[in-house]
Design an enzyme around this catalytic site. Structure first.
Site, PDB file in Angstrom:
ATOM      1  N   ARG A 235      61.667 -28.959   8.033  1.00 30.50           N
ATOM      2  CA  ARG A 235      62.338 -27.432   8.193  1.00 30.50           C
ATOM      3  C   ARG A 235      61.988 -27.332   9.584  1.00 30.50           C
ATOM      4  O   ARG A 235      61.018 -27.656  10.349  1.00 30.50           O
ATOM      5  CB  ARG A 235      61.437 -26.430   7.337  1.00 30.50           C
ATOM      6  CG  ARG A 235      61.525 -26.854   5.891  1.00 30.50           C
ATOM      7  CD  ARG A 235      60.721 -25.818   5.114  1.00 30.50           C
ATOM      8  NE  ARG A 235      60.551 -26.100   3.642  1.00 30.50           N
ATOM      9  CZ  ARG A 235      59.975 -26.985   2.966  1.00 30.50           C
ATOM     10  NH1 ARG A 235      58.984 -27.787   3.748  1.00 30.50           N
ATOM     11  NH2 ARG A 235      59.828 -27.095   1.695  1.00 30.50           N
ATOM     12  N   LYS A 270      55.554 -24.766   4.740  1.00 31.46           N
ATOM     13  CA  LYS A 270      55.964 -23.886   4.047  1.00 31.46           C
ATOM     14  C   LYS A 270      55.151 -24.013   2.703  1.00 31.46           C
ATOM     15  O   LYS A 270      54.838 -22.925   2.006  1.00 31.46           O
ATOM     16  CB  LYS A 270      57.756 -24.017   3.507  1.00 31.46           C
ATOM     17  CG  LYS A 270      58.012 -22.748   2.492  1.00 31.46           C
ATOM     18  CD  LYS A 270      59.413 -23.148   2.078  1.00 31.46           C
ATOM     19  CE  LYS A 270      59.824 -21.948   1.558  1.00 31.46           C
ATOM     20  NZ  LYS A 270      61.314 -22.216   1.019  1.00 31.46           N
ATOM     21  N   HIS A 333      68.328 -26.636   9.380  1.00 28.94           N
ATOM     22  CA  HIS A 333      68.089 -26.974   8.091  1.00 28.94           C
ATOM     23  C   HIS A 333      68.812 -27.904   7.251  1.00 28.94           C
ATOM     24  O   HIS A 333      68.383 -28.507   6.437  1.00 28.94           O
ATOM     25  CB  HIS A 333      67.755 -25.338   7.413  1.00 28.94           C
ATOM     26  CG  HIS A 333      66.878 -25.534   6.309  1.00 28.94           C
ATOM     27  ND1 HIS A 333      66.965 -25.996   5.051  1.00 28.94           N
ATOM     28  CD2 HIS A 333      65.636 -25.149   6.023  1.00 28.94           C
ATOM     29  CE1 HIS A 333      65.936 -25.865   4.252  1.00 28.94           C
ATOM     30  NE2 HIS A 333      64.843 -25.196   5.000  1.00 28.94           N
ATOM     31  N   ARG A 336      68.196 -31.807   6.150  1.00 27.14           N
ATOM     32  CA  ARG A 336      67.379 -32.036   4.915  1.00 27.14           C
ATOM     33  C   ARG A 336      68.285 -32.224   3.885  1.00 27.14           C
ATOM     34  O   ARG A 336      68.133 -33.335   3.094  1.00 27.14           O
ATOM     35  CB  ARG A 336      66.551 -30.688   4.589  1.00 27.14           C
ATOM     36  CG  ARG A 336      65.363 -30.636   5.566  1.00 27.14           C
ATOM     37  CD  ARG A 336      64.742 -29.293   5.307  1.00 27.14           C
ATOM     38  NE  ARG A 336      64.003 -29.111   3.840  1.00 27.14           N
ATOM     39  CZ  ARG A 336      63.028 -29.608   3.609  1.00 27.14           C
ATOM     40  NH1 ARG A 336      62.237 -30.198   4.628  1.00 27.14           N
ATOM     41  NH2 ARG A 336      62.563 -29.322   2.584  1.00 27.14           N
ATOM     42  N   HIS A 359      59.076 -30.818  -1.387  1.00 27.54           N
ATOM     43  CA  HIS A 359      59.297 -29.794  -2.312  1.00 27.54           C
ATOM     44  C   HIS A 359      58.067 -29.640  -3.305  1.00 27.54           C
ATOM     45  O   HIS A 359      57.407 -30.418  -3.629  1.00 27.54           O
ATOM     46  CB  HIS A 359      60.598 -30.240  -2.878  1.00 27.54           C
ATOM     47  CG  HIS A 359      61.964 -29.930  -2.424  1.00 27.54           C
ATOM     48  ND1 HIS A 359      63.176 -30.501  -2.716  1.00 27.54           N
ATOM     49  CD2 HIS A 359      61.973 -29.220  -1.285  1.00 27.54           C
ATOM     50  CE1 HIS A 359      63.898 -30.167  -1.717  1.00 27.54           C
ATOM     51  NE2 HIS A 359      63.323 -29.298  -0.884  1.00 27.54           N
ATOM     52  N   TYR A 369      51.147 -28.967  -6.236  1.00 27.37           N
ATOM     53  CA  TYR A 369      51.690 -29.405  -4.967  1.00 27.37           C
ATOM     54  C   TYR A 369      51.653 -31.084  -5.079  1.00 27.37           C
ATOM     55  O   TYR A 369      50.800 -31.521  -5.487  1.00 27.37           O
ATOM     56  CB  TYR A 369      51.312 -29.074  -3.630  1.00 27.37           C
ATOM     57  CG  TYR A 369      51.502 -27.699  -3.541  1.00 27.37           C
ATOM     58  CD1 TYR A 369      52.845 -26.923  -3.368  1.00 27.37           C
ATOM     59  CD2 TYR A 369      50.484 -26.621  -3.265  1.00 27.37           C
ATOM     60  CE1 TYR A 369      53.001 -25.708  -3.050  1.00 27.37           C
ATOM     61  CE2 TYR A 369      50.616 -25.322  -2.979  1.00 27.37           C
ATOM     62  CZ  TYR A 369      51.916 -25.025  -2.917  1.00 27.37           C
ATOM     63  OH  TYR A 369      52.049 -23.456  -2.637  1.00 27.37           O
TER      64      TYR A 369
END
Length: 415
Positions: A235, A270, A333, A336, A359, A369
């Site tokens: 990002r 993020k 962005h 990606r 993600h 995660y």
């Protein structure tokens, strides 16, 4: 009893024991052995003697202390305990929200911190600010949120709803609210913003992309930042805040931290977890080129006006505009999506691609995660394959058609 004078308050000295200097009608100055001077108001309520703290001298002058004691006496005249009124005031939504914000502020970039408190001041405090936080019910919160919804500001609505929820969570943790968070579940009664589809290039457009990049009148470090965006597909914020200490060129590895120093404008991942980026040979070369520009400092992409801070979040997008791409055609962005689409067509597994994109798992069962090192070797092969593929496109070398590549990879996997 003589009333106090400004001179008497100013010259009051500490003694071995606390001293009380009375002004009259319940107001007195409490002088501590350490030299502190504190205003106090003594009163009776419901047959009990009580004390109300009015502040510290000289922050509160004699005149101001008298005014505060007069206000307290007015409340008593109406049958209201001034001590209880103060406690209620300290527990209003605005008071609690400002205490919550004070605890959050140090970890926020100053410009963003200002946006946070201004959003509450503009859209929440006018309605809920003076309400005791323990009395606020879900319909009241919903009414506030629907006013924002009516403006069509759905992204703002989402952010304000989360901030209000955080304030109530803080209040519950502080023992100021007894029941559940009144924001819980309100999203089901509100409109949600449509998913934002950021413009991206197709892999077949990359040959022209590199021609434009070479021809664009932008600085070399910014050109290299654009290249790294394509090669690493991080990002934009995660990329522009890169620090040299995160990058190991010998091991061809970049570990992007979950958190960075937000006081310096540095944002981490993020997903708030450290993220492993295997570096292709071409990516290592790009970092080596960048080292000549910023290797003697902390940041890979320092801001020209303040080297302690990174380049702005619009730098890569500005470079794309200089290359002739409109906002509807490409953005930082979007690299990606470019990489993800091409890699899927090249036959790489979706879970491996998602892991490299950092993600979050979509499954409610898995819900965690993806671990930083998961699929590490497969991701390293994928990143090198992607860099080779992009390099071939840039230099006009033959690239195996995507469908044939998929078939070839499936044949290898089946064998």
């Amino acid at each position: 009893m003589m009333a106090l004078s400004d001179a008497a308050v100013r010259s009051a000295k500490s003694t071995e024991r606390p001293t009380k200097l009375f002004d009259g009608r319940g107001l007195f100055l409490f002088v501590t052995p350490a030299g502190g001077k504190l205003w106090r108001f003594k009163y009776c309520y419901a047959g009990k003697e009580k004390l109300l703290s009015l502040g510290r001298y000289p922050d509160i002058t004699l005149k101001e202390a008298r005014a505060l004691s007069d206000d307290a006496r007015k409340l008593l005249a109406h049958g209201i305990d001034p001590g209880d009124r103060r406690k209620a005031g300290a527990s209003t939504f605005e008071a609690v929200a400002r205490r919550w914000f004070a605890k959050q502020q140090a970890a926020l970039v100053p410009a963003f911190a200002r946006k946070v408190i201004r959003s509450l001041e503009a859209d929440v405090f006018p309605t809920l600010g003076n309400r005791p936080i323990n009395d606020i019910k879900p319909p009241e919160v919903l009414m506030v949120l629907r006013k924002v919804e009516a403006r069509g500001a759905l992204e703002t609505l989402k952010r304000i709803r989360q901030r209000v929820a955080d304030v109530f969570t803080f209040a519950i943790a502080e023992g100021l609210r007894e029941d559940v968070n009144p924001v819980t579940g309100l999203e089901k009664a509100l409109k949600t913003a449509k998913a934002e589809h950021r413009p991206s290039l197709h892999s077949r457009e990359l040959p022209e992309f590199f021609i434009r990049l070479d021809a664009a009148r932008i600085s070399k470090p910014v050109k290299l930042a654009v290249r790294l965006s394509l090669l690493t597909f991080l990002r934009p914020g995660e990329l522009r805040c890169a620090r040299w200490e995160e990058i190991d060129l010998e091991r061809a590895t970049w570990i992007v931290p979950g958190e960075r120093d937000r006081a310096r404008g540095l944002v981490g991942m993020k997903m708030k977890e450290d993220h492993l980026v295997p570096l292709s040979r071409r990516a290592v070369e790009v970092f080596e080129e960048l080292h000549a520009y910023s290797g003697d400092g902390d940041l890979v992409f320092p801001n020209r006006n303040d080297p302690r801070r990174p380049i702005s979040d619009g730098t890569v997008n500005s470079a794309l505009r200089a290359m002739g791409y409109s906002t509807a055609e490409a953005c930082g962005h979007g690299f990606r999506a470019t990489a993800a689409s091409a890699l899927a067509e090249l036959g790489f597994r979706r879970e491996v691609i998602d892991s490299q994109l950092s993600h979050r798992e979509r499954s409610a069962v898995l819900g965690a995660y993806v671990h930083m090192a998961e699929y590490a070797e497969e991701r390293r092969r994928m990143m090198q394959h992607w860099a080779d593929y992009v390099d071939n496109l840039e230099h006009g070398r033959n690239v195996v058609p995507l469908k044939k590549t998929v078939a070839r990879r499936r044949a290898v996997d089946a064998a």
